[in-house]
Design a protein around this motif. Structure first.
Motif, PDB file in Angstrom:
ATOM      1  N   GLY A 106       0.815  -1.194   0.000  1.00  0.00           N
ATOM      2  CA  GLY A 106       0.000   0.000   0.000  1.00  0.00           C
ATOM      3  C   GLY A 106       0.852   1.247   0.000  1.00  0.00           C
ATOM      4  O   GLY A 106       2.075   1.196   0.197  1.00  0.00           O
ATOM      5  N   VAL A 107       0.211   2.375  -0.222  1.00  0.00           N
ATOM      6  CA  VAL A 107       0.883   3.670  -0.239  1.00  0.00           C
ATOM      7  C   VAL A 107       0.092   4.631   0.643  1.00  0.00           C
ATOM      8  O   VAL A 107      -1.061   4.372   0.998  1.00  0.00           O
ATOM      9  CB  VAL A 107       1.009   4.220  -1.671  1.00  0.00           C
ATOM     10  CG1 VAL A 107       1.845   3.297  -2.528  1.00  0.00           C
ATOM     11  CG2 VAL A 107      -0.364   4.456  -2.307  1.00  0.00           C
ATOM     12  N   TYR A 108       0.732   5.751   0.982  1.00  0.00           N
ATOM     13  CA  TYR A 108       0.052   6.697   1.865  1.00  0.00           C
ATOM     14  C   TYR A 108       0.491   8.117   1.576  1.00  0.00           C
ATOM     15  O   TYR A 108       1.475   8.354   0.873  1.00  0.00           O
ATOM     16  CB  TYR A 108       0.331   6.351   3.332  1.00  0.00           C
ATOM     17  CG  TYR A 108       1.711   6.726   3.832  1.00  0.00           C
ATOM     18  CD1 TYR A 108       1.898   7.867   4.617  1.00  0.00           C
ATOM     19  CD2 TYR A 108       2.833   5.957   3.512  1.00  0.00           C
ATOM     20  CE1 TYR A 108       3.160   8.225   5.073  1.00  0.00           C
ATOM     21  CE2 TYR A 108       4.091   6.302   3.968  1.00  0.00           C
ATOM     22  CZ  TYR A 108       4.245   7.436   4.751  1.00  0.00           C
ATOM     23  OH  TYR A 108       5.498   7.797   5.190  1.00  0.00           O
TER      24      TYR A 108
ATOM     25  N   ARG B 264      13.506   1.620  -3.624  1.00  0.00           N
ATOM     26  CA  ARG B 264      12.499   2.454  -4.273  1.00  0.00           C
ATOM     27  C   ARG B 264      11.879   3.407  -3.241  1.00  0.00           C
ATOM     28  O   ARG B 264      10.689   3.383  -2.969  1.00  0.00           O
ATOM     29  CB  ARG B 264      11.422   1.597  -4.934  1.00  0.00           C
ATOM     30  CG  ARG B 264      11.900   0.856  -6.167  1.00  0.00           C
ATOM     31  CD  ARG B 264      12.488   1.762  -7.245  1.00  0.00           C
ATOM     32  NE  ARG B 264      11.639   2.879  -7.591  1.00  0.00           N
ATOM     33  CZ  ARG B 264      10.655   2.818  -8.511  1.00  0.00           C
ATOM     34  NH1 ARG B 264      10.433   1.689  -9.169  1.00  0.00           N
ATOM     35  NH2 ARG B 264       9.939   3.882  -8.790  1.00  0.00           N
ATOM     36  N   ARG B 265      12.745   4.264  -2.715  1.00  0.00           N
ATOM     37  CA  ARG B 265      12.284   5.196  -1.682  1.00  0.00           C
ATOM     38  C   ARG B 265      11.440   6.318  -2.247  1.00  0.00           C
ATOM     39  O   ARG B 265      10.815   7.078  -1.508  1.00  0.00           O
ATOM     40  CB  ARG B 265      13.486   5.754  -0.936  1.00  0.00           C
ATOM     41  CG  ARG B 265      14.308   4.646  -0.286  1.00  0.00           C
ATOM     42  CD  ARG B 265      15.762   5.000  -0.248  1.00  0.00           C
ATOM     43  NE  ARG B 265      16.585   3.847   0.094  1.00  0.00           N
ATOM     44  CZ  ARG B 265      17.893   3.841   0.000  1.00  0.00           C
ATOM     45  NH1 ARG B 265      18.528   4.926  -0.417  1.00  0.00           N
ATOM     46  NH2 ARG B 265      18.587   2.778   0.325  1.00  0.00           N
TER      47      ARG B 265
ATOM     48  N   VAL C 157       3.812   2.067   2.543  1.00  0.00           N
ATOM     49  CA  VAL C 157       3.516   1.934   3.974  1.00  0.00           C
ATOM     50  C   VAL C 157       4.535   1.050   4.692  1.00  0.00           C
ATOM     51  O   VAL C 157       4.464   0.890   5.915  1.00  0.00           O
ATOM     52  CB  VAL C 157       2.092   1.378   4.203  1.00  0.00           C
ATOM     53  CG1 VAL C 157       1.059   2.330   3.631  1.00  0.00           C
ATOM     54  CG2 VAL C 157       1.933  -0.029   3.619  1.00  0.00           C
ATOM     55  N   GLY C 158       5.501   0.498   3.969  1.00  0.00           N
ATOM     56  CA  GLY C 158       6.540  -0.333   4.590  1.00  0.00           C
ATOM     57  C   GLY C 158       7.578   0.533   5.284  1.00  0.00           C
ATOM     58  O   GLY C 158       8.610   0.876   4.700  1.00  0.00           O
TER      59      GLY C 158
ATOM     60  N   PRO D 144      12.592   2.770   9.020  1.00  0.00           N
ATOM     61  CA  PRO D 144      12.567   4.118   9.597  1.00  0.00           C
ATOM     62  C   PRO D 144      12.150   4.124  11.072  1.00  0.00           C
ATOM     63  O   PRO D 144      12.683   4.905  11.864  1.00  0.00           O
ATOM     64  CB  PRO D 144      11.549   4.858   8.721  1.00  0.00           C
ATOM     65  CG  PRO D 144      11.679   4.194   7.397  1.00  0.00           C
ATOM     66  CD  PRO D 144      11.889   2.745   7.708  1.00  0.00           C
ATOM     67  N   CYS D 145      11.218   3.246  11.450  1.00  0.00           N
ATOM     68  CA  CYS D 145      10.854   3.132  12.869  1.00  0.00           C
ATOM     69  C   CYS D 145      12.048   2.671  13.706  1.00  0.00           C
ATOM     70  O   CYS D 145      12.309   3.203  14.787  1.00  0.00           O
ATOM     71  CB  CYS D 145       9.699   2.144  13.049  1.00  0.00           C
ATOM     72  SG  CYS D 145       8.109   2.715  12.425  1.00  0.00           S
TER      73      CYS D 145
END
Length: 284
Positions: A31-33, A143-144, A149-150, A154-155
């Motif tokens: 997914g994307v956001y 592919r930044r 949503v992956g 970064p977390c």
């Protein structure tokens, strides 16, 4: 009263919002956001966010659940429903629900979810004192430029920064150059007054606030270079900052053990933040 959220055509109290356990966003991060900031109840740079959302969907061969005009209408209604004066809208599109399989399902129904968060964006105390960042290896996928949503790495990097007593981390590519922050674009200002940020490519997110600041810098006769820079160059910079939809222009006053400039938010950074906010507040 609980927040009203949007899920696939319905405006619901947050405790009643549900998606399928077979949703590919849940199973595969498929997914994307986008995150759109809100000031005085108005959306900031919606068109830029919709264009990037459409690009991310296209790069993943993912269908849009509805048109950009319809999405913007939903976003505006959600802001009104939750009486958001300052804050953000988070919207997420996934490929939809299907039996677990690595292959994309045929003709799935995309999932569209949105929610709001109220947040004081204008009077963020970090903008007054600046933030510290550390540097870490950039271990994300290649592919930044796709706003996926992956976000697990970064977390992890943010948590590493927190454990080190810093607010965030700047990530370094295999050659030792800064790519970007964990949720923002990274910038420095040289001793000669040149603003430097990494050029657009698959290596970094094509930040909407980055684009706006680039344009504003040009309008105000600031010199801007788009190129990679190393931590060593950043340590010696006059100023440093990050840009994102919810932090706008945020000064960085320390990188690893090195104080940047005099260790206080810089004058040019403050000016860029000021003119960005002025532009945002004039948004119709």
């Amino acid at each position: 009263m609980s927040r009203i959220v949007y899920v696939n055509g319905e405006y619901l109290p947050e405790e009643k919002a549900k998606i399928s356990v077979f949703d590919r966003g849940f199973l595969f991060s498929d997914g994307v956001y986008e995150v759109i900031s809100v000031l005085n109840g108005k959306l900031i740079d919606t068109r830029g966010h919709m264009l990037r959302l459409n690009r991310s969907l296209g790069e993943l061969d993912m269908a849009a659940p509805c048109s950009a005009v319809e999405i913007e209408s939903i976003v505006k209604k959600l802001v009104a429903e939750n009486s958001v004066e300052q804050g953000l809208v988070y919207l997420q599109i996934t490929r939809g629900a299907a039996d677990r399989d690595f292959f994309y399902p045929e003709n799935p129904s995309p999932t569209l979810v949105m929610f709001t968060q109220s947040k004081n964006l204008l009077d963020d105390p970090n903008a007054e004192q600046g933030i510290d960042v550390i540097t870490v290896p950039d271990l994300r996928w290649q592919r930044r430029d796709i706003k996926s949503v992956g976000l697990l790495y970064p977390c992890m990097a943010k948590m590493e920064a927190k454990m080190a007593g810093a607010k965030d981390a700047w990530m370094l590519d295999a050659d030792g150059y800064v790519t970007e922050g964990t949720s923002n674009n990274a910038w420095i200002i040289t001793q000669e007054g040149t603003i430097v940020t990494r050029q657009l490519s698959n290596d970094i997110l094509h930040g909407i606030t980055r684009k706006a600041v680039m344009a504003l810098a040009g309008e105000n006769d600031f010199s801007v270079e788009q190129r990679p820079f190393t931590p060593a160059e950043a340590y010696e910079a006059a100023e440093a900052f990050v840009t994102s939809a919810t932090t706008f222009v945020m000064p960085v006053v320390k990188i690893d053990a090195a104080a940047i400039g005099n260790g206080l938010p810089g004058e040019m950074t403050g000016k860029l933040r000021e003119i960005y906010i002025d532009m945002a507040l004039r948004t119709e």
